[in-house]
Motif scaffolding. Structure first.
Motif, PDB file in Angstrom:
ATOM      1  N   PRO A  45       0.826  -1.212   0.000  1.00 58.88           N
ATOM      2  CA  PRO A  45       0.000   0.000   0.000  1.00 58.88           C
ATOM      3  C   PRO A  45       0.862   1.266   0.000  1.00 58.88           C
ATOM      4  O   PRO A  45       1.921   1.297   0.626  1.00 58.88           O
ATOM      5  N   ASN A  46       0.379   2.271  -0.717  1.00 57.36           N
ATOM      6  CA  ASN A  46       1.036   3.577  -0.681  1.00 57.36           C
ATOM      7  C   ASN A  46       1.034   4.157   0.720  1.00 57.36           C
ATOM      8  O   ASN A  46       2.020   4.684   1.193  1.00 57.36           O
ATOM      9  N   ALA A  47      -0.145   4.110   1.301  1.00 59.14           N
ATOM     10  CA  ALA A  47      -0.351   4.609   2.664  1.00 59.14           C
ATOM     11  C   ALA A  47       0.136   6.034   2.828  1.00 59.14           C
ATOM     12  O   ALA A  47       0.699   6.389   3.847  1.00 59.14           O
ATOM     13  N   SER A  48      -0.073   6.849   1.800  1.00 63.07           N
ATOM     14  CA  SER A  48       0.477   8.202   1.884  1.00 63.07           C
ATOM     15  C   SER A  48      -0.567   9.282   2.140  1.00 63.07           C
ATOM     16  O   SER A  48      -0.239  10.328   2.671  1.00 63.07           O
ATOM     17  N   CYS A  49      -1.841   9.040   1.793  1.00 65.28           N
ATOM     18  CA  CYS A  49      -2.807  10.131   2.000  1.00 65.28           C
ATOM     19  C   CYS A  49      -3.234  10.232   3.454  1.00 65.28           C
ATOM     20  O   CYS A  49      -3.621  11.278   3.921  1.00 65.28           O
ATOM     21  N   ARG A  50      -3.127   9.143   4.185  1.00 65.66           N
ATOM     22  CA  ARG A  50      -3.397   9.102   5.624  1.00 65.66           C
ATOM     23  C   ARG A  50      -4.818   9.560   5.952  1.00 65.66           C
ATOM     24  O   ARG A  50      -5.034  10.311   6.902  1.00 65.66           O
ATOM     25  N   PHE A  53      -7.960   6.102   8.200  1.00 61.88           N
ATOM     26  CA  PHE A  53      -7.766   5.564   9.550  1.00 61.88           C
ATOM     27  C   PHE A  53      -9.031   4.890  10.092  1.00 61.88           C
ATOM     28  O   PHE A  53     -10.147   5.371   9.859  1.00 61.88           O
ATOM     29  N   ASP A  61      -3.519   2.327  18.656  1.00 54.64           N
ATOM     30  CA  ASP A  61      -3.724   3.568  17.924  1.00 54.64           C
ATOM     31  C   ASP A  61      -4.504   3.319  16.633  1.00 54.64           C
ATOM     32  O   ASP A  61      -4.475   2.222  16.091  1.00 54.64           O
ATOM     33  N   THR A  67      -3.532  -0.524   5.109  1.00 53.69           N
ATOM     34  CA  THR A  67      -2.307  -1.249   5.436  1.00 53.69           C
ATOM     35  C   THR A  67      -2.580  -2.504   6.259  1.00 53.69           C
ATOM     36  O   THR A  67      -1.684  -3.278   6.509  1.00 53.69           O
ATOM     37  N   ARG A  82     -10.854   9.662  17.987  1.00 50.88           N
ATOM     38  CA  ARG A  82      -9.458   9.765  17.522  1.00 50.88           C
ATOM     39  C   ARG A  82      -9.379   9.659  16.004  1.00 50.88           C
ATOM     40  O   ARG A  82      -8.605  10.372  15.355  1.00 50.88           O
ATOM     41  N   ARG A  85     -10.671  12.858  14.483  1.00 49.66           N
ATOM     42  CA  ARG A  85      -9.721  13.963  14.630  1.00 49.66           C
ATOM     43  C   ARG A  85      -8.590  13.851  13.597  1.00 49.66           C
ATOM     44  O   ARG A  85      -8.229  14.839  12.955  1.00 49.66           O
ATOM     45  N   LEU A  86      -8.058  12.655  13.416  1.00 49.90           N
ATOM     46  CA  LEU A  86      -6.971  12.485  12.449  1.00 49.90           C
ATOM     47  C   LEU A  86      -7.452  12.754  11.029  1.00 49.90           C
ATOM     48  O   LEU A  86      -6.773  13.422  10.234  1.00 49.90           O
ATOM     49  N   THR A  89      -7.905  16.503  10.521  1.00 52.87           N
ATOM     50  CA  THR A  89      -6.635  17.220  10.353  1.00 52.87           C
ATOM     51  C   THR A  89      -5.996  16.880   9.010  1.00 52.87           C
ATOM     52  O   THR A  89      -5.538  17.770   8.286  1.00 52.87           O
ATOM     53  N   GLY A  90      -5.973  15.596   8.664  1.00 60.80           N
ATOM     54  CA  GLY A  90      -5.392  15.197   7.387  1.00 60.80           C
ATOM     55  C   GLY A  90      -6.100  15.886   6.223  1.00 60.80           C
ATOM     56  O   GLY A  90      -5.456  16.397   5.295  1.00 60.80           O
TER      57      GLY A  90
END
Ligand SMILES: Cc1cc2nc3c(=O)[nH]c(=O)nc-3n(C[C@H](O)[C@H](O)[C@H](O)COP(=O)(O)O)c2cc1C
Lengths: 217, 636
Positions: A45-50, A53, A61, A67, A82, A85-86, A89-90
């Motif tokens: 996975p790229n796992a870059s845009c985040r 979650f 966490d 992923t 949580r 919130r992430l 923000t992302g």
């Protein structure tokens, strides 16, 4: 061993193919999780845009669902304070350097950012961070399409599609940190590059950074 | 089995080496510290001076390059070993002193103790380094040879039982090496403290026969230089550790990933590899066995993120040095898709000791959960900067005030930054925290790779946080959203605060964002980048508040919040020094003959403050930047 595992997402039990990543298992069962960079065919996975979650019971966490491989009996929550919130923000970070003139954007109403905002009750404006102006010139050298990097969210969908279609990739990532961009070799305008105008990249762009000059009928 | 096993092969090498070393012992030797720290202080010139002086006097003495002894504050350094005398170390060398030492000590018989730092062997005349206050706390394992052996000479390593652990291991099963390292609970010294043995074992599970061993010598933290010093001073120790790892897991190929900005380390390691290969310690049939392993150097281009495991491997594969999501871990899916063990320089350096002396011995040093020693580059405002090695569990207070000999110029301690840009700033109240992986983590810092920067009352903690964020933001690869944009906005906010802009809400936003970047980033660069911010917010909130609420930088560092002022009662009519020192002609002589600064022209360069003679000390910095009232009255 069965080809499927059972997992619980947001209280609903669903079936997922063994070895599948959580994100795809959820989407396949019509459970929405925000995402931009995930590509199902990619082994890693790229796992870059985040943005994808979720909370997995037993994991301390929030984890990006792209992923995490499904496991029998896994209990997943797509929303929690949580996670929210992430994601917020992302999402706001991505808006902070995105050209937010939606009405002038060909992807208006068909934009992944708008979808995320709608599904998660987020605003398409953000006030927490100072806007970062990118001021890239628009590359409108190809006849039928153009590339406005000020709208690019660096998800990599175009780069992946291009690599799949063309033996030698035409576009790729360049630059580091805040200067990371998608561009051609030597930063040439697309028309001067080895681009064959196959347009697969335009078709996969989720945010109108690569777009048809005239919207197709 | 052939009649000559690895022990016999090694025995021959050992004998040869001992003989060679012994044959040199009858002669006087001058050991000049020429690691990068020495060289930047002029050690190569000192070495030339010694050679020339010795030649011109027709003396019979060898001049040898050695590495770093850890007393970097006193560079350039040299040890003179003359038969009949204890070896003596001299610091702060210059050509005059070299002349004197050659004349009095080498030609004559006066060791000139008045210039000596310490002796290296116990004697009745002069104290040794162990007699220094820091000697009580220091325990040298992996630094033991550093600065004492000829870094270019394999024999001087072998003569000190070097490669003995390899001979021992090769006469047993690979599994025994693995079990010993596991039992020793050797934790990775590259930052995270992951147990090396468990990692090594994981690489066995894949069943893949092709495997790699990589040594991480990227060392990108500002202020850290332990790995460089070890590679420059004792390269064979690290090489031996890598061979042992390769034997344990069955790898035939290994790499040392060394940053290209470390040319001396690259040079030393390359010649060490060549020498080891010549003696059958690397390459095919190592020490006569059927074990093959070879090493190559890969020079990294100096991106901090390339120290991260997956980014390091990507960069070796010719891709952009960007981290990947894990799992899969390197131990199962590393370089070119093969099981790969990546460890830090220091981690490998402990392995020969563990094999030689056993896991129980190793666990007898340090703490239960963090056995062994910790190596730090101690820098900043301490008296004795340098490379130190102390048992885990030593407190920060002991390290700073005993080993580092306290703060310079009697200044007051404010904070210690530990773990580099991924670490945190701890205040006075945290000084009794023992140095081990877990205690530091709890306090909000990390062991990191071992940079330790001491700060005093003149350091502004907001500016320190800003400095580290500037570093991480610049080094962010840009792949993931939180690190790419989050560090950028954190830096912007810190820049605002350093200018006195912002309100209480700004501080909340900074904290929230820092927490989200920590929790949301893809790799540990982003996940740890907020540490300097979070710890300074936690321990030094007053300073943040002073900046935004009073426009005051208490340490008088942040340029926008200070002004330079010449106190009329202290200024002298007879002195003009500051006027000449000012690059912008901002200082003028008033009608009464005293000096004054034109604030419009002043660029806050600090020159006048430095130039003003100590007997006046008339230039001061004021924050917030407001002129004293009587001054204003007069100006009207
Ligand atoms: C941004 C970043 C930089 C790093 N730089 C280094 C480095 O310079 N040297 C190092 O040994 N480990 C570095 N690491 C840690 C490595 O990823 C890895 O954990 C380590 O090399 C493993 O070895 P160890 O188990 O022996 O510590 C870095 C990690 C990150 C996230």
């Amino acid at each position: 061993m069965s080809e499927y595992v059972k997992i619980v997402i947001d209280g609903t039990e669903v079936k997922a193919r063994r070895g599948e990543k959580l994100l795809w298992a959820a989407l396949e069962n019509d459970i929405y999780i925000p995402h931009l960079c995930a590509i199902r065919e990619e082994a890693r996975p790229n796992a870059s845009c985040r943005l994808c979650f979720v909370e997995v019971e037993g994991t301390q966490d929030p984890v990006p669902s792209c992923t995490r491989t499904v496991e029998d009996g896994m209990v997943v929550k797509t929303r929690s304070p949580r996670v929210d919130r992430l994601v917020k923000t992302g999402f706001e970070l991505l808006l902070s350097d995105h050209d937010l003139k939606c009405r002038q954007c060909p992807a208006n109403r068909n934009c992944a950012l708008q979808t995320i905002a709608k599904k998660r009750g987020l605003k398409l404006k953000q006030k927490r961070f100072k806007p970062v102006a990118r001021n890239y010139e628009i590359d409108d050298s190809p006849e039928e399409f153009a590339f406005n990097r000020n709208r690019c969210v660096l998800c990599g969908q175009c780069v992946f599609a291009d690599r799949r279609e063309n033996e030698t990739g035409v576009i790729g990532f360049a630059g580091r940190g805040i200067n990371r961009v998608v561009t051609t070799f030597q930063d040439l305008p697309l028309a001067e590059s080895i681009c064959r105008k196959c347009k697969v990249c335009v078709d996969v762009c989720p945010v109108g950074a690569l777009y048809y000059k005239k919207s197709p009928e | 089995m052939s009649t000559s096993g690895p022990r016999e092969e090694y025995g021959k090498l050992l004998e040869e080496a001992r003989e060679k070393v012994k044959s040199g012992e009858g002669r006087a030797r001058v050991l000049v510290g020429t690691a990068t720290c020495g060289v930047s202080a002029g050690a190569l010139k000192i070495k030339e001076d010694f050679i020339n002086e010795i030649q011109s006097k027709g003396l019979d003495a060898d001049v040898v390059e050695v590495g770093c002894m850890g007393h970097c504050y006193a560079e350039p350094l040299a040890v003179i070993a003359k038969p009949g005398f204890p070896p003596v170390c001299y610091g702060y060398l210059d050509d005059g002193l070299v002349h004197r030492l050659v004349e009095d000590f080498l030609a004559g018989d006066d060791p000139s103790y008045e210039y000596a730092l310490a002796a290296l062997e116990r004697n009745d005349v002069f104290p040794t380094f162990e007699d220094f206050p820091r000697g009580v706390y220091e325990e040298k394992l992996i630094l033991e040879n550093c600065g004492y052996i000829d870094a270019y000479d394999l024999d001087s390593y072998i003569a000190r039982d070097g490669y003995g652990a390899l001979a021992k291991a090769l006469s047993g099963e690979p599994r025994a090496v693995l079990e010993e390292v596991k039992a020793a609970n050797l934790r990775g010294r590259g930052g995270a403290g992951f147990p090396a043995g468990i990692k090594w074992e994981a690489s066995l599970n894949g069943g893949d026969s092709e495997k790699y061993v990589i040594c991480n010598a990227d060392e990108g933290d500002p202020g850290a230089f332990m790995d460089r010093s070890i590679l420059e001073s004792d390269p064979h120790l690290v090489i031996e550790g890598m061979i042992l790892c390769a034997y344990a897991i069955g790898a035939e190929k290994g790499y040392l990933y060394i940053r290209a900005e470390y040319p001396r380390a690259v040079g030393h390691v390359q010649q060490a590899i060549d020498r080891a290969r010549e003696k059958g310690l690397l390459g095919t049939s190592i020490l006569g066995t059927d074990f093959n392993f070879d090493l190559e150097i890969f020079q990294g281009s100096g991106a901090f993120v390339c120290g991260e495991a997956t980014a390091l491997v990507s960069s070796m594969e010719g891709k952009m040095g960007m981290p990947e999501s894990r799992p899969p871990r390197l131990a199962s899916h590393g370089l070119r898709g093969k099981p790969t063990i990546l460890n830090n320089v220091k981690t490998f350096a402990y392995v020969p000791f563990i094999i030689n002396r056993g896991a129980d011995w190793f666990k007898g040093i340090g703490t239960e959960e963090s056995p062994g020693t910790a190596v730090f580059s101690l820098v900043g405002k301490v008296n004795s900067t340098g490379l130190v090695e102390v048992p885990m569990g030593t407190t920060l207070r002991q390290l700073i005030f005993e080993v580092g000999d306290g703060l310079r110029d009697g200044k007051e301690f404010k904070a210690v930054q530990i773990g580099g840009p991924s670490g945190g700033c701890l205040p006075e109240s945290a000084l009794d925290v023992p140095i081990d992986f877990d205690s530091l983590h709890e306090a909000g810092a990390i062991m990191g790779s071992g940079g330790l920067v001491v700060m005093d009352e003149n350091d502004c903690m907001v500016a320190v946080a800003r400095y580290f964020l500037e570093f991480t933001q610049h080094e962010s690869c840009g792949k993931c959203t939180f690190c790419r944009l989050g560090t950028k906005h954190m830096l912007d906010i810190l820049n605002d605060i350093c200018r006195g802009e912002g309100d209480p809400e700004t501080l909340n936003l900074l904290k929230e964002l820092a927490e989200d970047v920590r929790d949301g980033s893809l790799c540990n660069l982003g996940r740890t980048a907020p540490n300097p911010v979070l710890t300074t917010l936690k321990y030094f909130m007053d300073e943040y508040k002073a900046h935004i609420e009073e426009g005051c930088c208490p340490a008088r560092v942040c340029r926008d919040l200070i002004l330079f002022y010449i106190e009329p009662p202290r200024c002298s009519k007879l002195c003009n020094v500051c006027v000449g020192s000012c690059p912008t002609e901002a200082i003028f002589t008033r009608d009464d003959g005293l000096k004054e600064i034109d604030q419009e022209k002043c660029v806050k360069c600090n020159n006048c403050l430095k130039a003003c003679p100590p007997e006046y000390n008339a230039v001061i910095k004021l924050s917030p930047p407001v002129l004293p009232p009587e001054k204003e009255k007069k100006a009207k």
